[in-house]
Design a protein around this motif. Structure first.
Motif, mmCIF file in Angstrom:
data_model
loop_
_atom_site.group_PDB
_atom_site.id
_atom_site.type_symbol
_atom_site.label_atom_id
_atom_site.label_comp_id
_atom_site.label_asym_id
_atom_site.label_seq_id
_atom_site.Cartn_x
_atom_site.Cartn_y
_atom_site.Cartn_z
ATOM 1 N N UNK A 63 93.522 -24.383 31.896
ATOM 2 C CA UNK A 63 93.341 -22.874 31.726
ATOM 3 C C UNK A 63 93.468 -22.217 33.170
ATOM 4 N N UNK A 64 93.623 -21.055 33.034
ATOM 5 C CA UNK A 64 94.011 -20.212 34.280
ATOM 6 C C UNK A 64 92.334 -20.424 35.247
ATOM 7 N N UNK A 65 91.392 -20.641 34.462
ATOM 8 C CA UNK A 65 90.079 -20.904 35.415
ATOM 9 C C UNK A 65 90.339 -22.070 36.266
ATOM 10 N N UNK A 66 90.943 -23.057 35.727
ATOM 11 C CA UNK A 66 91.037 -24.335 36.593
ATOM 12 C C UNK A 66 92.040 -24.037 37.661
ATOM 13 N N UNK A 67 92.857 -23.049 37.323
ATOM 14 C CA UNK A 67 93.715 -22.707 38.590
ATOM 15 C C UNK A 67 92.842 -21.804 39.683
ATOM 16 N N UNK A 68 92.147 -20.985 38.904
ATOM 17 C CA UNK A 68 91.281 -20.253 39.944
ATOM 18 C C UNK A 68 90.033 -21.010 40.677
ATOM 19 N N UNK A 69 89.884 -22.319 40.068
ATOM 20 C CA UNK A 69 88.940 -23.115 40.664
ATOM 21 C C UNK A 69 89.495 -23.766 42.178
ATOM 22 N N UNK A 70 90.967 -23.734 42.095
ATOM 23 C CA UNK A 70 91.550 -24.127 43.282
ATOM 24 C C UNK A 70 91.455 -23.317 44.574
ATOM 25 N N UNK A 71 90.883 -22.122 44.310
ATOM 26 C CA UNK A 71 90.714 -21.156 45.408
ATOM 27 C C UNK A 71 92.127 -20.951 46.387
ATOM 28 N N UNK A 72 93.075 -20.773 45.573
ATOM 29 C CA UNK A 72 94.238 -20.286 46.122
ATOM 30 C C UNK A 72 94.355 -18.919 46.671
ATOM 31 N N UNK A 73 94.743 -18.464 47.700
ATOM 32 C CA UNK A 73 95.103 -16.961 48.079
ATOM 33 C C UNK A 73 96.369 -16.525 47.498
ATOM 34 N N UNK A 74 96.215 -16.119 46.222
ATOM 35 C CA UNK A 74 97.264 -15.733 45.333
ATOM 36 C C UNK A 74 97.840 -14.335 45.969
ATOM 37 N N UNK A 75 97.086 -13.524 46.455
ATOM 38 C CA UNK A 75 97.500 -12.169 46.954
ATOM 39 C C UNK A 75 98.210 -12.121 48.234
ATOM 40 N N UNK A 76 98.042 -13.229 48.998
ATOM 41 C CA UNK A 76 98.612 -13.363 50.385
ATOM 42 C C UNK A 76 99.806 -14.123 50.340
ATOM 43 N N UNK A 95 104.738 -21.076 39.809
ATOM 44 C CA UNK A 95 103.935 -22.018 38.794
ATOM 45 C C UNK A 95 104.919 -22.642 37.668
ATOM 46 N N UNK A 96 104.872 -23.931 38.074
ATOM 47 C CA UNK A 96 105.814 -24.707 37.107
ATOM 48 C C UNK A 96 104.494 -25.184 35.885
ATOM 49 N N UNK A 97 105.306 -24.965 34.687
ATOM 50 C CA UNK A 97 104.311 -25.225 33.671
ATOM 51 C C UNK A 97 103.303 -24.260 33.226
ATOM 52 N N UNK A 98 103.310 -23.080 33.795
ATOM 53 C CA UNK A 98 102.212 -22.182 33.766
ATOM 54 C C UNK A 98 102.363 -20.817 32.760
ATOM 55 N N UNK A 99 103.222 -21.006 31.767
ATOM 56 C CA UNK A 99 103.531 -19.931 30.932
ATOM 57 C C UNK A 99 102.319 -19.566 29.983
ATOM 58 N N UNK A 100 101.258 -20.511 29.736
ATOM 59 C CA UNK A 100 100.240 -20.243 28.865
ATOM 60 C C UNK A 100 98.983 -19.591 29.565
ATOM 61 N N UNK A 101 99.062 -19.674 31.002
ATOM 62 C CA UNK A 101 97.991 -19.279 31.617
ATOM 63 C C UNK A 101 98.340 -17.943 32.448
ATOM 64 N N UNK A 102 99.617 -17.554 32.924
ATOM 65 C CA UNK A 102 100.049 -16.596 33.744
ATOM 66 C C UNK A 102 99.564 -15.109 33.306
ATOM 67 N N UNK A 103 99.415 -14.754 32.151
ATOM 68 C CA UNK A 103 98.681 -13.765 31.755
ATOM 69 C C UNK A 103 97.066 -13.340 32.227
ATOM 70 N N UNK A 104 96.638 -14.499 32.199
ATOM 71 C CA UNK A 104 95.156 -14.395 32.533
ATOM 72 C C UNK A 104 95.180 -14.160 34.330
ATOM 73 N N UNK A 105 96.028 -14.505 34.995
ATOM 74 C CA UNK A 105 96.116 -14.210 36.408
ATOM 75 C C UNK A 105 96.738 -12.793 36.934
ATOM 76 N N UNK A 106 97.776 -12.300 36.256
ATOM 77 C CA UNK A 106 98.278 -11.215 36.633
ATOM 78 C C UNK A 106 98.820 -10.723 35.137
ATOM 79 N N UNK A 107 99.256 -9.031 35.469
ATOM 80 C CA UNK A 107 100.111 -8.345 34.407
ATOM 81 C C UNK A 107 101.318 -8.352 34.909
ATOM 82 N N UNK A 108 102.000 -8.833 35.956
ATOM 83 C CA UNK A 108 103.181 -8.586 36.320
ATOM 84 C C UNK A 108 103.658 -10.195 36.992
#
Length: 165
Positions: free
Chosen positions: A88-101, A106-119
């Motif tokens: 899930x996107x929650x597991x990606x969030x647990x990695x504590x990556x600074x996605x804004x900076x 993301x490879x294989x991320x089609x199922x979770x991208x909409x939980x991370x961003x709308x763009x």
């Protein structure tokens, strides 16, 4: 949402496509890559990283899940994620990556991208079927579909990418 399809004839062209996509991106952007094993996702990301001028060799993050490649200059870092083993996107969030900076690929991320961003940009890579077992898979043509999702990408000229490769 806009979409463009193109033929990518070899690994050098896939590399150039990654470089072209990198020119469109800025910190906070997300690019999602889909395609089976050996489709060219990491080759595209390598071109992306070289265009951004990041530190380190871009390699598949399969065993580490995510790699951050800091910028060597003033640009953003590149975060390269393999989400295959994430549930899930929650597991990606647990990695504590600074996605804004950073720019995140993301490879294989089609199922979770909409939980991370709308763009995001979605790049779907299709390998040819029926290729002989001894053929060099990296040099077989691919069909690539690039979709721009969300307001951030509303006025982006994806057709310019096609002309660049």
């Amino acid at each position: 949402m806009s979409e463009v399809q193109l033929a990518v004839n070899d690994s050098a062209a896939m590399h150039r496509l990654g470089a072209g996509l990198a020119q469109l991106c800025e910190a906070g952007d997300v690019v999602v890559l889909t395609g089976e094993l050996g489709a060219g996702k990491t080759t595209l990301t390598r071109g992306f990283g070289e265009e951004l001028g990041v530190r380190g060799t871009v390699a598949s993050p399969t065993f580490v899940i995510a790699r951050t490649h800091p910028a060597l200059g003033d640009g953003p870092a590149l975060i390269h994620v393999d989400a295959y083993r994430l549930n899930s996107a929650l597991e990606l969030d647990d990695l504590d990556l600074d996605l804004d900076a950073a720019i995140t690929v993301i490879e294989w991320g089609a199922e979770m991208v909409s939980a991370l961003t709308s763009n995001w940009l979605e790049v779907a890579i299709e390998r040819p079927t029926g290729t002989p077992a001894d053929a060099d898979e990296l040099e077989q043509p691919r069909r690539v579909t690039i979709r721009a999702v969300g307001e951030r990408w509303q006025h982006t000229d994806l057709a310019g990418i096609v002309a660049a490769i």
